[in-house]
Motif scaffolding. Structure first.
Motif, PDB file in Angstrom:
ATOM      1  N   TRP A  61      -1.105  -3.543  -1.101  1.00 47.11           N
ATOM      2  CA  TRP A  61      -0.827  -4.461  -0.002  1.00 47.11           C
ATOM      3  C   TRP A  61      -0.866  -5.888  -0.528  1.00 47.11           C
ATOM      4  O   TRP A  61      -1.685  -6.239  -1.369  1.00 47.11           O
ATOM      5  N   GLN A  74      -0.835 -10.162  -4.525  1.00 43.75           N
ATOM      6  CA  GLN A  74      -1.307  -8.804  -4.295  1.00 43.75           C
ATOM      7  C   GLN A  74      -2.778  -8.845  -3.926  1.00 43.75           C
ATOM      8  O   GLN A  74      -3.596  -9.431  -4.623  1.00 43.75           O
ATOM      9  N   ALA A 120      -5.265   2.438   7.231  1.00 39.82           N
ATOM     10  CA  ALA A 120      -3.972   2.860   6.716  1.00 39.82           C
ATOM     11  C   ALA A 120      -3.981   4.379   6.607  1.00 39.82           C
ATOM     12  O   ALA A 120      -4.948   4.972   6.094  1.00 39.82           O
ATOM     13  N   TRP A 138       0.469  -8.944   6.237  1.00 41.72           N
ATOM     14  CA  TRP A 138       0.356  -8.066   5.082  1.00 41.72           C
ATOM     15  C   TRP A 138       1.650  -7.290   4.899  1.00 41.72           C
ATOM     16  O   TRP A 138       2.318  -6.921   5.877  1.00 41.72           O
ATOM     17  N   LEU A 170       2.556  -3.784   3.243  1.00 41.93           N
ATOM     18  CA  LEU A 170       2.037  -2.552   2.663  1.00 41.93           C
ATOM     19  C   LEU A 170       3.181  -1.787   2.002  1.00 41.93           C
ATOM     20  O   LEU A 170       4.306  -1.771   2.531  1.00 41.93           O
ATOM     21  N   SER A 171       2.895  -1.133   0.890  1.00 43.84           N
ATOM     22  CA  SER A 171       3.960  -0.367   0.231  1.00 43.84           C
ATOM     23  C   SER A 171       3.371   0.779  -0.578  1.00 43.84           C
ATOM     24  O   SER A 171       2.220   0.734  -1.028  1.00 43.84           O
TER      25      SER A 171
END
Length: 403
Positions: A140, A148, A170, A128, A130-131
């Motif tokens: 993610w 996405q 998260a 993955w 993540l941003s």
């Protein structure tokens, strides 16, 4: 008699090993390449550079790549040599570095956000990416397909992000000062909880998966240690900076927290001690020591014919006290107060010299820090500053103990 040789990492004053300069703008993020004498940097000057140390002792770029816009953040995975770079435009660009770190090959581009990417984090175990972004979206993606998988809208733009592989949680820290815990699935997420302890925005997060503790740093100069695994809601404050906290790293082998602030201060905290929660501040209309009225308590002021006093709080017991009953100052390191704070007279008398023993050491990096990275195998610390300079220092060493 044979001696037992045991490596015992010890904290010491950070010793500057090298400096890297030659940037046109501020370095957004820089990381040490583990087991290599090298550094990867991304900068506001739109460059991605891989620096390797030459025989001359100087660092020279083995890779110098110019991007179409400013580079705001990055994530590097040493195992796969995958480099994910967040851009000012909201795009995330992925590259793979060659084994000798002399070549970088484009792999994928993610149209992840509508504005500047603030944090990017690659999770190898899940494949993955993540941003987070100033567009207030946490997303993610699947790094294998580029698709996405999900998105979550935050109340403010996110400035801190950590992930726990075991629970798929998260941890998202934002500009409102709130930390949100999300449970991620392959194509959905659910809100677990939110908590807030800072008066300023969250500027840095650090997760220790072993102790199951989350550290958050803030523009209010404080750090909070949240005991997630203990499930008791314990939150320990650490007060040792005079400016906003810019970075947090946890050295699990020594059980020490490294923090840095915008004024260049670096603090190394001993977390292998039993720390205490700071008390809640109590409410009262009069001093809880001498019973003199506070200035808003008009009835008691009139009845006693006394002038109202200003309210203060003792940092050790939390009681509401007047200035006369809290004239003393003391450090309380086990409560996280490494600087002297206001305490009531009775608490001051109860604090022993042993209680005042510091649990942290303080150091000056001599530049205003933007980002910090700790590499545990060598015990090295990397800081990038507003002076457009990267500094690499040693923080921990191993001592040989004979029995």
């Amino acid at each position: 008699m044979a001696s037992d040789i045991q490596p015992q990492p010890q904290a010491r004053k950070p010793c500057l090993l090298s400096k890297i300069e030659a940037f046109q703008e501020v370095v957004s993020t820089a990381v040490i390449i583990p087991k290599e004498d090298g550094v990867i940097s991304v900068s506001e000057d739109r460059t991605i550079r891989v620096w390797l140390k030459r025989d001359s002792g100087q660092y020279w770029p083995s890779v110098y790549h110019t991007m179409p816009s400013s580079c705001s953040c990055m994530s590097f995975n040493p195992e796969t040599r995958r480099l994910s770079v967040g851009m000012d435009t909201g795009t995330i660009c992925e590259f793979v570095l060659a084994e000798d770190y002399n070549k970088m090959t484009p792999a994928r581009t993610y149209q992840a956000h509508q504005s500047r990417v603030t944090v990017v984090l690659f999770v190898l175990e899940m494949e993955w990416l993540l941003s987070t972004s100033q567009d207030k979206n946490f997303t993610w993606h699947c790094s294998e397909s580029g698709q996405q998988l999900g998105t979550y809208r935050t109340s403010a733009w996110v400035s801190g992000l950590q992930f726990d592989v075991e629970t798929r949680h998260a941890f998202v820290g934002d500009q409102s000062g709130q930390v949100t815990i999300l449970k991620l699935e392959q194509d959905s997420c659910s809100l677990v909880t939110t908590f807030k302890g800072h008066t300023g925005n969250v500027t840095a997060l650090c997760w220790d998966p072993v102790q199951r503790v989350l550290f958050s740093g803030s523009s209010d100069h404080s750090i909070i240690m949240w005991d997630i695994g203990g499930r008791k809601g314990t939150a320990i404050e650490l007060q040792g900076h005079n400016d906003k906290v810019q970075g947090l790293c946890y050295a699990s082998h020594t059980r020490q927290l490294i923090s840095c602030s915008a004024d260049g201060g670096i603090v190394i905290w001993n977390m292998d001690v039993t720390r205490q929660e700071t008390p809640e501040w109590l409410d009262s209309d009069s001093c809880q020591k001498c019973e003199q009225p506070f200035f808003w308590n008009f009835k008691q002021m009139w009845d006693s014919k006394k002038i109202g006093l200003r309210q203060h709080h003792c940092r050790k017991c939390g009681q509401a006290v007047c200035g006369k009953c809290s004239s003393k100052r003391s450090t309380i390191p086990l409560m996280g107060f490494e600087f002297e704070v206001r305490v009531c007279d009775s608490c001051y008398e109860s604090i022993s010299d042993e209680d005042r023993a510091p649990t942290a050491t303080f150091h000056d990096s001599k530049h205003s820090i933007v980002h910090m990275h700790y590499e545990p195998t060598a015990g090295n610390l990397l800081t990038s500053g507003t002076d457009k300079v990267i500094k690499r220092s040693t923080v921990f060493k191993s001592a040989i103990k004979s029995n």
